[in-house]
Design a protein around this motif. Structure first.
Motif, PDB file in Angstrom:
ATOM      1  N   SER A 142       5.794   4.545   1.729  1.00  0.00           N
ATOM      2  CA  SER A 142       6.277   5.877   2.110  1.00  0.00           C
ATOM      3  C   SER A 142       7.208   5.785   3.320  1.00  0.00           C
TER       4      SER A 142
ATOM      5  N   GLY B 104       3.886   1.525   8.422  1.00  0.00           N
ATOM      6  CA  GLY B 104       3.681   0.861   7.138  1.00  0.00           C
ATOM      7  C   GLY B 104       4.647  -0.294   6.916  1.00  0.00           C
TER       8      GLY B 104
ATOM      9  N   THR C 113       0.844  -1.191   0.000  1.00  0.00           N
ATOM     10  CA  THR C 113       0.000   0.000   0.000  1.00  0.00           C
ATOM     11  C   THR C 113       0.884   1.248   0.000  1.00  0.00           C
ATOM     12  N   GLN C 114       0.274   2.396  -0.228  1.00  0.00           N
ATOM     13  CA  GLN C 114       1.041   3.641  -0.215  1.00  0.00           C
ATOM     14  C   GLN C 114       1.681   3.868   1.155  1.00  0.00           C
ATOM     15  N   ARG C 115       0.968   3.510   2.212  1.00  0.00           N
ATOM     16  CA  ARG C 115       1.518   3.666   3.567  1.00  0.00           C
ATOM     17  C   ARG C 115       2.788   2.818   3.728  1.00  0.00           C
ATOM     18  N   MET C 116       2.793   1.623   3.157  1.00  0.00           N
ATOM     19  CA  MET C 116       3.954   0.741   3.261  1.00  0.00           C
ATOM     20  C   MET C 116       5.134   1.257   2.449  1.00  0.00           C
TER      21      MET C 116
ATOM     22  N   GLN D 185       3.614  -3.166   9.078  1.00  0.00           N
ATOM     23  CA  GLN D 185       2.490  -3.886   8.468  1.00  0.00           C
ATOM     24  C   GLN D 185       2.986  -4.784   7.337  1.00  0.00           C
TER      25      GLN D 185
ATOM     26  N   HIS E 277       8.390   2.727  11.671  1.00  0.00           N
ATOM     27  CA  HIS E 277       7.479   3.027  10.570  1.00  0.00           C
ATOM     28  C   HIS E 277       6.337   2.017  10.567  1.00  0.00           C
TER      29      HIS E 277
END
Length: 129
Positions: free
Chosen positions: A33, A42, A28-31, A45, A40
């Motif tokens: 960034s 992301g 995902t974008q969170r992962m 996760q 972190h």
């Protein structure tokens, strides 16, 4: 071919398929960034997805639950740190996909993940056979 060797080869194949999904298809974008930050959410996760999917692979193939939990927790921690080191390196070097250095770092990162799977299969063979 022995049953143990067949299981080891299936285990490697399933871990590689798991890697494709967890490292590329489920990001995902969170992962993606803030890859150079040590703490972190992301990345945690992302690493947890790797550990959870690997746990599923080991359990489906009949590995003991405690062994599966320990080896997959170790993978989660290792995966987190490999990705952090690559993110930190990328931030320092400012490489983009058009730079050879980016691809060297990407290749080394993937190499370390694949070596992790070899170590996990070795541990499975050592502790469960």
């Amino acid at each position: 071919m022995t049953a143990a060797l067949q299981t080891a080869l299936v285990l490697i194949a399933l871990l590689l398929v798991k890697h494709l999904f967890a490292d590329f298809l489920f990001q995902t974008q969170r992962m993606l960034s803030g890859r150079d930050e040590y703490v972190h959410v992301g990345r945690a996760q992302h690493a947890a997805i790797h550990g959870a999917f690997s746990f599923g692979v080991f359990v489906v193939l009949g590995a003991p639950l405690v062994f599966s939990l320990v080896i997959c927790l170790a993978e989660t921690v290792l995966h987190y740190h490999i990705d952090w080191a690559k993110g930190r390196h990328a931030a320092r070097c400012q490489h983009s996909p058009t730079d050879a250095g980016y691809w060297r770092a990407f290749g080394f990162d993937q190499f370390l993940h694949q070596l992790t799977y070899v170590a996990m299969v070795w541990a499975w063979a050592f502790y469960t056979l």
